[in-house]
Each structure stands twice: as structure tokens, then as C-alpha cells.
Design a protein around this motif. Structure first.
Motif, PDB file in Angstrom:
ATOM      1  N   GLY A  65       0.320  -6.172  -1.804  1.00 21.90           N
ATOM      2  CA  GLY A  65       0.188  -7.191  -0.779  1.00 21.90           C
ATOM      3  C   GLY A  65      -0.008  -8.597  -1.286  1.00 21.90           C
ATOM      4  O   GLY A  65      -0.113  -9.536  -0.487  1.00 21.90           O
ATOM      5  N   LEU A  66      -0.017  -8.780  -2.603  1.00 23.50           N
ATOM      6  CA  LEU A  66      -0.268 -10.099  -3.180  1.00 23.50           C
ATOM      7  C   LEU A  66       0.765 -10.417  -4.258  1.00 23.50           C
ATOM      8  O   LEU A  66       1.240  -9.525  -4.962  1.00 23.50           O
ATOM      9  CB  LEU A  66      -1.661 -10.172  -3.806  1.00 23.50           C
ATOM     10  CG  LEU A  66      -2.856  -9.926  -2.891  1.00 23.50           C
ATOM     11  CD1 LEU A  66      -4.146  -9.957  -3.703  1.00 23.50           C
ATOM     12  CD2 LEU A  66      -2.909 -10.958  -1.770  1.00 23.50           C
ATOM     13  N   ALA A  67       1.085 -11.695  -4.384  1.00 19.76           N
ATOM     14  CA  ALA A  67       1.976 -12.160  -5.442  1.00 19.76           C
ATOM     15  C   ALA A  67       1.505 -13.530  -5.890  1.00 19.76           C
ATOM     16  O   ALA A  67       0.739 -14.206  -5.202  1.00 19.76           O
ATOM     17  CB  ALA A  67       3.420 -12.229  -4.948  1.00 19.76           C
ATOM     18  N   THR A  68       1.961 -13.933  -7.061  1.00 18.39           N
ATOM     19  CA  THR A  68       1.706 -15.282  -7.544  1.00 18.39           C
ATOM     20  C   THR A  68       3.040 -16.016  -7.676  1.00 18.39           C
ATOM     21  O   THR A  68       4.097 -15.399  -7.790  1.00 18.39           O
ATOM     22  CB  THR A  68       0.992 -15.284  -8.901  1.00 18.39           C
ATOM     23  OG1 THR A  68       1.806 -14.596  -9.861  1.00 18.39           O
ATOM     24  CG2 THR A  68      -0.372 -14.612  -8.788  1.00 18.39           C
ATOM     25  N   ALA A  69       2.972 -17.339  -7.661  1.00 24.03           N
ATOM     26  CA  ALA A  69       4.163 -18.169  -7.827  1.00 24.03           C
ATOM     27  C   ALA A  69       3.799 -19.368  -8.679  1.00 24.03           C
ATOM     28  O   ALA A  69       2.694 -19.911  -8.573  1.00 24.03           O
ATOM     29  CB  ALA A  69       4.702 -18.632  -6.481  1.00 24.03           C
ATOM     30  N   ALA A 104     -12.325 -13.925   3.495  1.00 21.00           N
ATOM     31  CA  ALA A 104     -12.105 -12.822   2.559  1.00 21.00           C
ATOM     32  C   ALA A 104     -11.332 -11.703   3.234  1.00 21.00           C
ATOM     33  O   ALA A 104     -11.465 -11.474   4.437  1.00 21.00           O
ATOM     34  CB  ALA A 104     -13.436 -12.301   2.021  1.00 21.00           C
ATOM     35  N   ARG A 105     -10.507 -10.993   2.460  1.00 18.07           N
ATOM     36  CA  ARG A 105      -9.734  -9.856   2.968  1.00 18.07           C
ATOM     37  C   ARG A 105      -9.742  -8.732   1.949  1.00 18.07           C
ATOM     38  O   ARG A 105      -9.605  -8.969   0.740  1.00 18.07           O
ATOM     39  CB  ARG A 105      -8.272 -10.251   3.231  1.00 18.07           C
ATOM     40  CG  ARG A 105      -8.023 -11.107   4.424  1.00 18.07           C
ATOM     41  CD  ARG A 105      -6.531 -11.353   4.565  1.00 18.07           C
ATOM     42  NE  ARG A 105      -5.805 -10.092   4.718  1.00 18.07           N
ATOM     43  CZ  ARG A 105      -4.562  -9.882   4.271  1.00 18.07           C
ATOM     44  NH1 ARG A 105      -3.919 -10.837   3.616  1.00 18.07           N
ATOM     45  NH2 ARG A 105      -3.975  -8.721   4.465  1.00 18.07           N
ATOM     46  N   SER A 142      -6.952  -2.447   2.903  1.00 13.17           N
ATOM     47  CA  SER A 142      -8.133  -1.587   2.715  1.00 13.17           C
ATOM     48  C   SER A 142      -8.053  -0.842   1.393  1.00 13.17           C
ATOM     49  O   SER A 142      -8.424   0.331   1.286  1.00 13.17           O
ATOM     50  CB  SER A 142      -8.249  -0.592   3.876  1.00 13.17           C
ATOM     51  OG  SER A 142      -8.336  -1.250   5.117  1.00 13.17           O
ATOM     52  N   SER A 143      -7.584  -1.550   0.357  1.00 12.66           N
ATOM     53  CA  SER A 143      -7.315  -0.897  -0.923  1.00 12.66           C
ATOM     54  C   SER A 143      -8.411  -1.066  -1.962  1.00 12.66           C
ATOM     55  O   SER A 143      -8.420  -0.355  -2.967  1.00 12.66           O
ATOM     56  CB  SER A 143      -6.002  -1.440  -1.503  1.00 12.66           C
ATOM     57  OG  SER A 143      -6.102  -2.836  -1.740  1.00 12.66           O
ATOM     58  N   SER A 144      -9.339  -2.014  -1.742  1.00 14.05           N
ATOM     59  CA  SER A 144     -10.344  -2.285  -2.778  1.00 14.05           C
ATOM     60  C   SER A 144     -11.727  -1.738  -2.450  1.00 14.05           C
ATOM     61  O   SER A 144     -12.551  -1.558  -3.350  1.00 14.05           O
ATOM     62  CB  SER A 144     -10.456  -3.795  -3.003  1.00 14.05           C
ATOM     63  OG  SER A 144     -11.076  -4.426  -1.892  1.00 14.05           O
ATOM     64  N   GLY A 145     -12.003  -1.511  -1.164  1.00 12.11           N
ATOM     65  CA  GLY A 145     -13.339  -1.073  -0.765  1.00 12.11           C
ATOM     66  C   GLY A 145     -14.366  -2.181  -0.715  1.00 12.11           C
ATOM     67  O   GLY A 145     -15.544  -1.928  -0.449  1.00 12.11           O
ATOM     68  N   SER A 194      -7.539  -6.677  -3.683  1.00 10.88           N
ATOM     69  CA  SER A 194      -6.517  -5.646  -3.561  1.00 10.88           C
ATOM     70  C   SER A 194      -6.613  -4.719  -4.764  1.00 10.88           C
ATOM     71  O   SER A 194      -6.454  -5.163  -5.912  1.00 10.88           O
ATOM     72  CB  SER A 194      -5.124  -6.271  -3.488  1.00 10.88           C
ATOM     73  OG  SER A 194      -4.143  -5.264  -3.408  1.00 10.88           O
ATOM     74  N   GLU A 195      -6.918  -3.448  -4.484  1.00  7.16           N
ATOM     75  CA  GLU A 195      -7.145  -2.456  -5.536  1.00  7.16           C
ATOM     76  C   GLU A 195      -8.155  -3.014  -6.538  1.00  7.16           C
ATOM     77  O   GLU A 195      -9.282  -3.281  -6.175  1.00  7.16           O
ATOM     78  CB  GLU A 195      -5.828  -2.034  -6.193  1.00  7.16           C
ATOM     79  CG  GLU A 195      -4.970  -1.168  -5.273  1.00  7.16           C
ATOM     80  CD  GLU A 195      -3.790  -0.542  -5.957  1.00  7.16           C
ATOM     81  OE1 GLU A 195      -3.430  -0.949  -7.084  1.00  7.16           O
ATOM     82  OE2 GLU A 195      -3.189   0.385  -5.364  1.00  7.16           O
TER      83      GLU A 195
END
Length: 329
Positions: free
Chosen positions: A34-38, A88-89, A93-96, A131-132
Motif C-alpha cells: 500500500g505504500l511507495a516512494t518517489a 496515522a494509518r 491492518s498489516s502492522s498491528g 505497513s507490515e
């Protein structure tokens, strides 16, 4: 550097990253689910993206726990003025990680650094994305405009079953014409009800559509007049295999090929129709996106295209969409 919060499901991520890179960012790389960098971003184009929620100026990257995020923020160097808020997100729901606990802790760090917190109308928003096993911190820079529901196909002045939803139409326009937008000409030689052209016009392109059926050409005119009253557009009846357009008149072509039982259209068999349309597209534009219910890679290559990417996307149990992203050889 920038952080991108991607929209859609896990299977949409490759398409989302490519859409962002072609239309609004550079050197986009996966960071976590769900995340990327640019490396860079055209922030004024971010509002037009379909499969990116928002873009933030990347402050740093650390482990996915509140303590690590707080330590990163405490040590980070940045110049901001005015009030702040933290959003915050826990992505998918991947990191707990508790989003509320992260917001309290990071807000406390900012207060200790002399900032006033304003949760209602802050001057600056710090995004903490877990994320994770990864956390990205960044200052929110731009958000996409999520107004696709206001253009539901069934609400258009002219509607036919099977019309593409606006979210996907926007993504395909960005994939086809992104590098040239907003000063682009986009052609849809099988325009149907005009959904792709509406989205292209809304992101600033001049749009030209044709369809083999008068009913569709007139319906597209009705829809374009409703959604693009001040834009530059044309929609006519025409044969996709013999377009009344000069060479290299457009920046991109995007079309949704007939599906399933629509195996014969007007006087063409489906293979002849798609192959001819691909050849005409290569004559008038250097870039294209073709959506279909099967792979047309071989036909695209025969017509002078390089297949840069192909995505298979489930529509329902009996239909997958194949999205071909093409560049002229």
C-alpha cells in the motif's frame, strides 16, 4: 523524496505505481504493501490520480512501531511553521500498530519541539504510515480528488450497460497520456458512452472520440456536453480502422475493445477490428492503452507497438480485463 499512499486492493498496486509514475511522479518504487516512494512529484497533478490517495514529503523511514517512529521524528530536521496535526494509518491492518497511540506519541514529540496542535484546521499534517514492518513519516503535500462517485455511469445523461466506472477510466487515461497531461490530445476510436473521454477532459486534455454507431456517437456528445461544457472536444461516427485524422495528431489513444459475444462489430470481425484500430492508433499517437477481455499483445506488436505493461484485473466471475500499456516502436 516523496511517499505515496496507494488506493485499491493489493492486486492493484503495480497499476497504481505505474499510473503515478506516468502522470505525477518519477522513479516510483514499492516501499511496503500500500505504500511507495518517489524521487520527484508534480504535486499539481496528484489531484487527478485514481489509484493514489495522497503524496507526502518523505521525512524518514523506520521500523513499524510507535517508539521507532517517535525517535525518528525527534531526530529529524525540518522547517515548518504554524500548527500541526498527526494522521496515522495501519495500512491494510498489516502492522498491528494502534493509529491513535501513534498520533498521541508523535503529537507529543511535536509539542515538545514547540508546535501547537490543531486537529481541525492545521497548517501542516504529519502522516505516519505503518505497513507490515515499515513506517514512513512524511508531511502531506497533495491529495487526489475522490469525486468519481459523482459520475456513476448510471447517472450520466446517456447510459448503456457495461460502461466502465470513472475510477478505472481515469487510471487508464493517466496511463496512456500521463506524461503529456494536461496539454494533451486523447483519442478514443471506440468511445461508446464516452467514459474515457470524460475523464480525459476532466484532467485537462483535448478529447476526440468516434464510434461505429450513430447512437453511441450522439450519446457521447450528450455526455461530453454535460461533463465538459467548457472543454475542447469532438465526437463523431467513424470506423476505428480508418480514422479521419492526420498522422501524429494526438498524444495518446485509449479504447475499450468489444468484449465476449460482441465478436463482430459493424462490418469487422473482432480480430480485424482490434488489429486495425491498433494500426490506426500507432499512426496518430505515440502512446496507447487498450482494455479488452483477452490479451492483444501479439496484435499490438504486429501493429508497431511495444507492450510496456499488461495488467489482468478481475471484473466478475466470468470477466477479466486485460489492460495493455503501449508505446510506439
Amino acid at each position: 523524496m516523496y511517499c505515496l499512499e496507494l488506493a485499491g486492493q493489493a492486486g492493484d498496486e503495480p497499476l497504481a505505481r505505474l499510473e503515478a509514475e506516468r502522470a505525477a511522479a518519477s522513479a516510483v518504487e514499492r516501499a511496503a504493501p500500500g505504500l511507495a516512494t518517489a524521487r520527484g512529484a508534480r504535486l499539481n497533478r496528484v489531484p487527478t490520480l485514481a489509484y493514489t490517495h495522497r503524496v507526502s514529503e518523505l521525512l524518514g523511514r523506520t521500523d513499524a512501531d510507535v517508539e521507532s517512529a517517535a525517535a525518528l521524528l525527534s531526530a529529524a530536521s525540518f522547517e515548518k511553521e504554524g500548527s500541526v496535526a498527526v494522521r496515522a494509518r495501519d495500512v491494510r491492518s498489516s502492522s498491528g500498530v494502534s493509529a491513535s497511540a501513534a498520533e498521541r506519541a508523535l503529537g507529543g514529540v511535536l509539542v515538545d519541539r514547540g508546535f501547537a496542535v490543531d486537529l481541525d484546521d492545521p497548517d501542516n499534517v504529519l502522516c505516519a504510515l505503518f505497513s507490515e514492518d515499515t513506517c514512513l513519516l512524511g508531511w502531506r503535500a497533495a491529495e487526489s480528488v475522490r469525486d468519481f462517485g459523482t459520475r456513476a455511469p448510471t447517472d450520466r445523461p446517456f447510459f448503456q450497460p457495461g460502461s466502465m466506472n470513472p475510477l478505472d477510466a481515469r487510471a487508464y487515461v493517466n496511463l496512456a497520456a500521463g506524461p503529456s497531461l494536461p496539454n494533451a490530445t486523447v483519442v478514443d476510436p471506440m468511445c461508446g458512452t464516452g467514459g474515457l473521454l470524460v475523464e480525459a477532459g476532466l484532467v485537462g486534455a483535448r478529447v476526440v472520440g468516434s464510434d461505429a454507431q450513430w447512437k453511441m456517437a450522439r450519446g457521447t456528445q450528450t455526455n461530453l456536453a454535460a461533463y465538459l461544457p467548457d472543454a475542447d472536444w469532438e465526437a463523431v461516427r467513424g470506423d476505428a480502422t480508418s480514422l479521419p485524422l492526420r498522422d501524429d495528431c494526438a498524444d495518446a489513444v485509449a479504447f475499450d475493445a468489444p468484449y465476449g459475444r460482441q465478436s463482430k462489430v459493424a462490418r469487422h470481425e473482432l480480430a480485424d477490428l482490434v488489429g486495425g484500430a491498433l494500426s490506426e492508433a500507432a499512426r496518430i499517437a505515440p502512446s496507447a492503452v487498450v482494455v479488452a477481455d483477452r490479451s492483444w499483445e501479439a496484435a499490438a506488436e504486429d501493429a508497431g507497438w511495444r507492450v510496456d505493461a499488461r495488467f489482468e484485473r478481475r471484473v466478475h466471475g466470468s470477466l477479466d480485463r486485460h489492460v495493455h500499456v503501449l508505446s510506439r516502436v
